[in-house]
Design a protein around this motif. Structure first.
Motif, PDB file in Angstrom:
ATOM      1  N   GLU A   1       0.825  -1.205   0.000  1.00  0.00           N
ATOM      2  CA  GLU A   1       0.000   0.000   0.000  1.00  0.00           C
ATOM      3  C   GLU A   1       0.860   1.256   0.000  1.00  0.00           C
ATOM      4  N   GLN A   2       1.938   1.249   0.765  1.00  0.00           N
ATOM      5  CA  GLN A   2       2.830   2.400   0.772  1.00  0.00           C
ATOM      6  C   GLN A   2       3.504   2.562  -0.592  1.00  0.00           C
ATOM      7  N   ALA A   3       3.850   1.445  -1.220  1.00  0.00           N
ATOM      8  CA  ALA A   3       4.457   1.506  -2.551  1.00  0.00           C
ATOM      9  C   ALA A   3       3.476   2.089  -3.559  1.00  0.00           C
ATOM     10  N   ARG A   4       2.211   1.735  -3.437  1.00  0.00           N
ATOM     11  CA  ARG A   4       1.191   2.311  -4.331  1.00  0.00           C
ATOM     12  C   ARG A   4       1.141   3.828  -4.173  1.00  0.00           C
ATOM     13  N   CYS A   5       1.129   4.290  -2.929  1.00  0.00           N
ATOM     14  CA  CYS A   5       1.103   5.732  -2.682  1.00  0.00           C
ATOM     15  C   CYS A   5       2.382   6.403  -3.191  1.00  0.00           C
ATOM     16  N   ASP A   6       3.517   5.746  -2.980  1.00  0.00           N
ATOM     17  CA  ASP A   6       4.788   6.295  -3.466  1.00  0.00           C
ATOM     18  C   ASP A   6       4.778   6.413  -4.983  1.00  0.00           C
ATOM     19  N   ALA A   7       4.253   5.382  -5.649  1.00  0.00           N
ATOM     20  CA  ALA A   7       4.230   5.400  -7.111  1.00  0.00           C
ATOM     21  C   ALA A   7       3.377   6.550  -7.630  1.00  0.00           C
ATOM     22  N   LEU A   8       2.224   6.774  -7.047  1.00  0.00           N
ATOM     23  CA  LEU A   8       1.362   7.874  -7.481  1.00  0.00           C
ATOM     24  C   LEU A   8       2.001   9.231  -7.190  1.00  0.00           C
ATOM     25  N   ALA A   9       2.837   9.284  -6.165  1.00  0.00           N
ATOM     26  CA  ALA A   9       3.518  10.533  -5.814  1.00  0.00           C
ATOM     27  C   ALA A   9       4.756  10.781  -6.663  1.00  0.00           C
ATOM     28  N   GLY A  10       5.061   9.850  -7.568  1.00  0.00           N
ATOM     29  CA  GLY A  10       6.217  10.017  -8.440  1.00  0.00           C
ATOM     30  C   GLY A  10       7.473   9.318  -7.964  1.00  0.00           C
ATOM     31  N   GLU A  11       7.408   8.651  -6.813  1.00  0.00           N
ATOM     32  CA  GLU A  11       8.580   7.943  -6.283  1.00  0.00           C
ATOM     33  C   GLU A  11       8.568   6.500  -6.795  1.00  0.00           C
ATOM     34  N   TYR A  12       8.657   6.363  -8.106  1.00  0.00           N
ATOM     35  CA  TYR A  12       8.454   5.044  -8.690  1.00  0.00           C
ATOM     36  C   TYR A  12       9.613   4.089  -8.429  1.00  0.00           C
TER      37      TYR A  12
ATOM     38  N   ALA B   1       1.588  17.573 -19.306  1.00  0.00           N
ATOM     39  CA  ALA B   1       1.006  18.721 -18.602  1.00  0.00           C
ATOM     40  C   ALA B   1      -0.371  18.391 -18.045  1.00  0.00           C
ATOM     41  N   ALA B   2      -1.105  17.504 -18.710  1.00  0.00           N
ATOM     42  CA  ALA B   2      -2.452  17.143 -18.267  1.00  0.00           C
ATOM     43  C   ALA B   2      -2.470  15.978 -17.297  1.00  0.00           C
ATOM     44  N   LEU B   3      -1.328  15.340 -17.073  1.00  0.00           N
ATOM     45  CA  LEU B   3      -1.295  14.129 -16.254  1.00  0.00           C
ATOM     46  C   LEU B   3      -1.857  14.326 -14.841  1.00  0.00           C
ATOM     47  N   PRO B   4      -1.637  15.470 -14.182  1.00  0.00           N
ATOM     48  CA  PRO B   4      -2.246  15.634 -12.853  1.00  0.00           C
ATOM     49  C   PRO B   4      -3.772  15.522 -12.862  1.00  0.00           C
ATOM     50  N   GLN B   5      -4.397  15.674 -14.032  1.00  0.00           N
ATOM     51  CA  GLN B   5      -5.853  15.586 -14.112  1.00  0.00           C
ATOM     52  C   GLN B   5      -6.332  14.168 -14.414  1.00  0.00           C
ATOM     53  N   TRP B   6      -5.387  13.241 -14.632  1.00  0.00           N
ATOM     54  CA  TRP B   6      -5.766  11.839 -14.834  1.00  0.00           C
ATOM     55  C   TRP B   6      -6.276  11.249 -13.530  1.00  0.00           C
TER      56      TRP B   6
ATOM     57  N   GLY C   1       8.599   7.142 -20.299  1.00  0.00           N
ATOM     58  CA  GLY C   1       7.927   6.381 -19.254  1.00  0.00           C
ATOM     59  C   GLY C   1       8.399   6.812 -17.875  1.00  0.00           C
ATOM     60  N   ARG C   2       9.699   7.067 -17.754  1.00  0.00           N
ATOM     61  CA  ARG C   2      10.232   7.554 -16.479  1.00  0.00           C
ATOM     62  C   ARG C   2       9.686   8.936 -16.154  1.00  0.00           C
ATOM     63  N   GLU C   3       9.556   9.786 -17.181  1.00  0.00           N
ATOM     64  CA  GLU C   3       8.993  11.111 -16.938  1.00  0.00           C
ATOM     65  C   GLU C   3       7.551  11.013 -16.451  1.00  0.00           C
ATOM     66  N   LEU C   4       6.782  10.117 -17.063  1.00  0.00           N
ATOM     67  CA  LEU C   4       5.390   9.933 -16.636  1.00  0.00           C
ATOM     68  C   LEU C   4       5.332   9.421 -15.202  1.00  0.00           C
ATOM     69  N   LEU C   5       6.130   8.407 -14.912  1.00  0.00           N
ATOM     70  CA  LEU C   5       6.098   7.814 -13.576  1.00  0.00           C
ATOM     71  C   LEU C   5       6.581   8.779 -12.505  1.00  0.00           C
ATOM     72  N   ALA C   6       7.438   9.726 -12.865  1.00  0.00           N
ATOM     73  CA  ALA C   6       7.963  10.683 -11.890  1.00  0.00           C
ATOM     74  C   ALA C   6       6.995  11.829 -11.621  1.00  0.00           C
ATOM     75  N   ALA C   7       5.909  11.908 -12.381  1.00  0.00           N
ATOM     76  CA  ALA C   7       4.948  13.004 -12.216  1.00  0.00           C
ATOM     77  C   ALA C   7       3.880  12.622 -11.190  1.00  0.00           C
TER      78      ALA C   7
ATOM     79  N   ALA D   1      -2.364  11.724  -5.570  1.00  0.00           N
ATOM     80  CA  ALA D   1      -1.179  12.497  -5.176  1.00  0.00           C
ATOM     81  C   ALA D   1      -0.956  13.706  -6.085  1.00  0.00           C
ATOM     82  N   ALA D   2      -1.890  13.963  -7.003  1.00  0.00           N
ATOM     83  CA  ALA D   2      -1.721  15.075  -7.930  1.00  0.00           C
ATOM     84  C   ALA D   2      -1.629  16.388  -7.174  1.00  0.00           C
ATOM     85  N   GLY D   3      -0.907  17.322  -7.761  1.00  0.00           N
ATOM     86  CA  GLY D   3      -0.733  18.619  -7.121  1.00  0.00           C
ATOM     87  C   GLY D   3       0.718  19.020  -7.026  1.00  0.00           C
ATOM     88  N   GLY D   4       1.603  18.007  -7.093  1.00  0.00           N
ATOM     89  CA  GLY D   4       3.026  18.309  -7.090  1.00  0.00           C
ATOM     90  C   GLY D   4       3.469  18.827  -8.445  1.00  0.00           C
ATOM     91  N   GLU D   5       4.671  19.315  -8.505  1.00  0.00           N
ATOM     92  CA  GLU D   5       5.202  19.889  -9.741  1.00  0.00           C
ATOM     93  C   GLU D   5       5.568  18.790 -10.728  1.00  0.00           C
TER      94      GLU D   5
END
Length: 686
Positions: free
Chosen positions: A211-222, A350-355, A383-389, A394-398
């Motif tokens: 569960e923590q890994a899921r949250c980390d992944a959404l936060a960009g800490e893939y 640029a639109a990824l935070p709205q996914w 793919g790395r750029e997408l995963l790091a967003a 967790a959307a809202g970060g830069e």
């Protein structure tokens, strides 16, 4: 962790307790397992110092540290993983001498492609090792005194004869036992026939990690998420493989990544199956393989899944999602189909935070990989750029600015690179103040039906090979189209026919005139609508200079239907017409290269042609300078990534050569099943 710091009693007791609790109270076990369940202990009594010393004396050497420490806690072990039923204690040992010749059989399998590790495993495992397997399912476990680490540990080799794989190596006995503990967890967690739920302190800890890994992944800490999920996968924890597979696919690693548990869930099934359809099509699997892939999905989704696979194979699949992110994908798709790959990717990111994820097991818009136009954009780097967003909950970060992959300009055509194994022939038309969709009307072949469905460079080449009939005079190109910078469009052909200087007619005049239908460079009826503009043509072929075929470079520019100037450099010959701007003067750009085009009399006629194409650095530099000058003079560029990796519209151009004149001959070649002849020579009479 040092051996002294490892707590064997705690580790072995936890394993025993979890094993005992994994059985329902009324499940029948054999006598030995029933005894272990009642005792809540898979081991035996500790080995005394005397028994250990006697074993070492018998072997003639000290035992490795971790195995010795293990014996001090338990003199042997039961149910190590799923396939070793009894591990040896002090009384069960003797050196392995390979009396049945298994080692010799595997030595015969070694060849020049075998790795050093494979050779070492085969050479060392069967010569003189210490067997640990007393009872097993055709599984050998051996301590190797010839493979010793700096810490004094002997490597353990585990060979499952039924697996069809090389032996697995573990650096120590402790490492082997840790893996067997993970295997025990994996098998029990994935046992659908178990009468009791497999839940214990270890599984609860691991599920919290997932569960923590899921949250980390959404936060960009893939990266952190993938490492945590990889460990949970080894323990067989639910969701871990499905979450990790999404990360792996986006990083370009699809091997055995099947989204475990998501293809049978109606919430996720179709998106995951669209991605699996990409792998299915790329590997040219048959219907039976696809049926097996789709089998876990709910029955009412099978028809939709089959249609997805058809669309993926046809290059027409669109990844559809709702909301602002879906709108952004439509915008990006429009950019991508005209070759603006970097702009398309910037729009997606640029639109990824709205996914928004479909559910708690959805880490990213993984279905993008299957999209005919957007899928090619998703390189592992992107793919790395997408995963790091940051995205989803967790959307809202830069979101970091993406790195553009297009080099810009034209000079990339003149050099080998990551997308081109050698300098290659090419030709293209650039048209000012015209949308790419207008190009078939300007320079399309007679009867042209406009633009084809977007296709990759490989599909374009396949289409060319399947044409069936070609002619030595009717040189029609299958050109990819798109935007070539501000205000310009291109038609590009990366597989041109040989340049015929006697019959070549530049399409620039036709391309620069008002729109028309079905006219070629030799027929300017001007029957269509639209205003004139500038157009240019470039044709380059590095030739085989060491084999007497010199390099070629042609440039021509036309305006409002009339050619203004042109030049052709063919070996040491430069032909020119019109008033050429100083910046494009061929004598300045090609003078040195044209003076050094003599064939090498000592050249090997059988030398590799690709190497020969790159063997004239002066011609390559001149070509590069010419392309740089053209790009600077007109502010144009061609999209390397889109042309080599993307999917672009194509159309059949008019012929780049004039029809044969009186008395001239030509050849028509028909490929495929033909009743009469596959080639004919024709004399044309006036």
């Amino acid at each position: 962790m040092t051996e002294a710091a490892f707590n064997w009693p705690s580790f072995l007791q936890r394993w025993s307790d979890e094993w005992a609790d994994s059985w329902a109270p009324d499940e029948a076990l054999d006598e030995a397992d029933e005894e272990a369940r009642r005792a809540r202990w898979l081991g035996f009594a500790p080995a005394s110092a005397e028994r250990i010393a006697a074993l070492e004396e018998r072997l003639g050497c000290p035992l490795p540290p971790s195995y010795r420490s293990f014996l001090e806690v338990s003199d042997g072990w039961r149910n190590a993983g799923g396939f070793v039923y009894v591990l040896a204690g002090t009384e069960s040992h003797g050196w392995q001498e390979d009396e049945v010749g298994i080692g010799e059989m595997y030595r015969e399998e070694l060849d020049e492609d075998s790795t050093e590790e494979e050779i070492r495993l085969v050479e060392d495992m069967w010569d003189r090792t210490l067997p640990l397997d007393v009872e097993s399912d055709a599984t050998y476990v051996m301590l190797n005194p010839g493979d010793v680490g700096a810490d004094g540990e002997w490597a353990v080799y585990c060979y499952r004869t039924w697996a069809g794989e090389m032996p697995e190596r573990y650096a120590s006995f402790r490492e082997f036992m840790a893996e067997m503990y993970r295997e025990f967890h994996h098998l029990r967690a994935g046992d659908p026939g178990s009468a009791t739920e497999f839940v214990n302190a270890t599984t609860r800890e691991l599920d919290a990690v997932v569960e923590q890994a899921r949250c980390d992944a959404l936060a960009g800490e893939y990266r952190r998420a993938e490492d945590a999920l990889a460990e949970a996968v080894e323990y067989g924890r639910p969701r871990a493989a499905a979450l990790r597979d999404q990360i792996r696919w986006l990083l370009g690693d699809s091997y055995l990544a099947g989204f475990d548990g998501l293809t049978d869930d109606p919430v996720y099934a179709l998106e995951m199956l669209s991605v699996l359809a990409v792998g299915h099509v790329e590997r040219s699997h048959d219907d039976a393989v696809w049926a097996y892939t789709v089998r876990p999905a709910p029955d009412d989704l099978h028809e939709a899944a089959d249609e997805i696979r058809r669309q993926v194979g046809a290059g027409t699949f669109r990844y559809v999602t709702s909301g602002p992110f879906g709108d952004a994908l439509d915008e990006a798709r429009e950019l991508a189909r005209w070759g603006e790959a970097d702009a398309a990717w910037r729009t997606v990111l640029a639109a990824l935070p709205q996914w928004r994820p479909l559910g708690p097991c959805h880490l990213a818009p993984i279905g993008l990989l299957a999209d005919a136009l957007l899928g090619p954009l998703l390189t592992p780097e992107r793919g790395r750029e997408l995963l790091a967003a940051p995205r989803g909950e967790a959307a809202g970060g830069e979101v970091a600015a993406p790195v553009d992959l297009e080099p810009g300009g034209l000079d990339w055509l003149a050099a080998p690179g990551p997308h081109r194994t050698s300098r290659e022939a090419y030709r293209f038309i650039l048209v000012e103040s015209a949308h790419p969709a207008e190009l078939p009307d300007r320079v399309g072949a007679e009867g042209s039906s406009g633009l084809n469905t977007p296709m990759t460079a490989c599909e374009t080449q396949t289409t060319l090979l399947n044409r069936g009939e070609t002619s030595s005079y009717d040189d029609k190109a299958l050109a990819s189209v798109g935007r070539a910078g501000s205000g310009w469009s291109f038609a590009f052909d990366g597989q041109p026919s040989p340049f015929d200087e006697q019959r070549f007619v530049s399409p620039a005049a036709a391309a620069s005139g008002p729109g028309h239908s079905g006219s070629g460079p030799g027929s300017r009826s001007g029957s269509g609508s639209g205003s004139g503009s500038r157009a240019m043509v470039v044709w380059s072929d590095p030739g085989l200079p060491h084999h007497g075929s010199p390099a070629l470079f042609h440039f021509s520019l036309a305006e409002n239907g009339e050619e203004r100037y042109a030049f052709t450099v063919h070996g040491s010959t430069i032909r020119r017409s019109g008033e050429i701007p100083p910046a494009l003067d061929p004598d300045r750009l090609f003078g040195n290269a044209a003076a050094d085009t003599s064939a090498d009399p000592d050249a090997d006629p059988d030398a590799d042609s690709n190497a020969d194409r790159d063997a004239d650095p002066a011609a390559a530099r001149a070509e590069q300078h010419a392309l740089e000058a053209i790009a600077t003079e007109f502010g144009v560029s061609l999209p390397r990534f889109a042309l080599t990796h993307g999917r672009l519209h194509t159309f059949q151009t008019c012929s780049w050569t004039r029809p044969p004149g009186p008395g001239e001959t030509y050849m028509t070649v028909t490929l495929g099943q033909v009743d009469e002849t596959i080639a004919r020579m024709t004399d044309l009479q006036s």
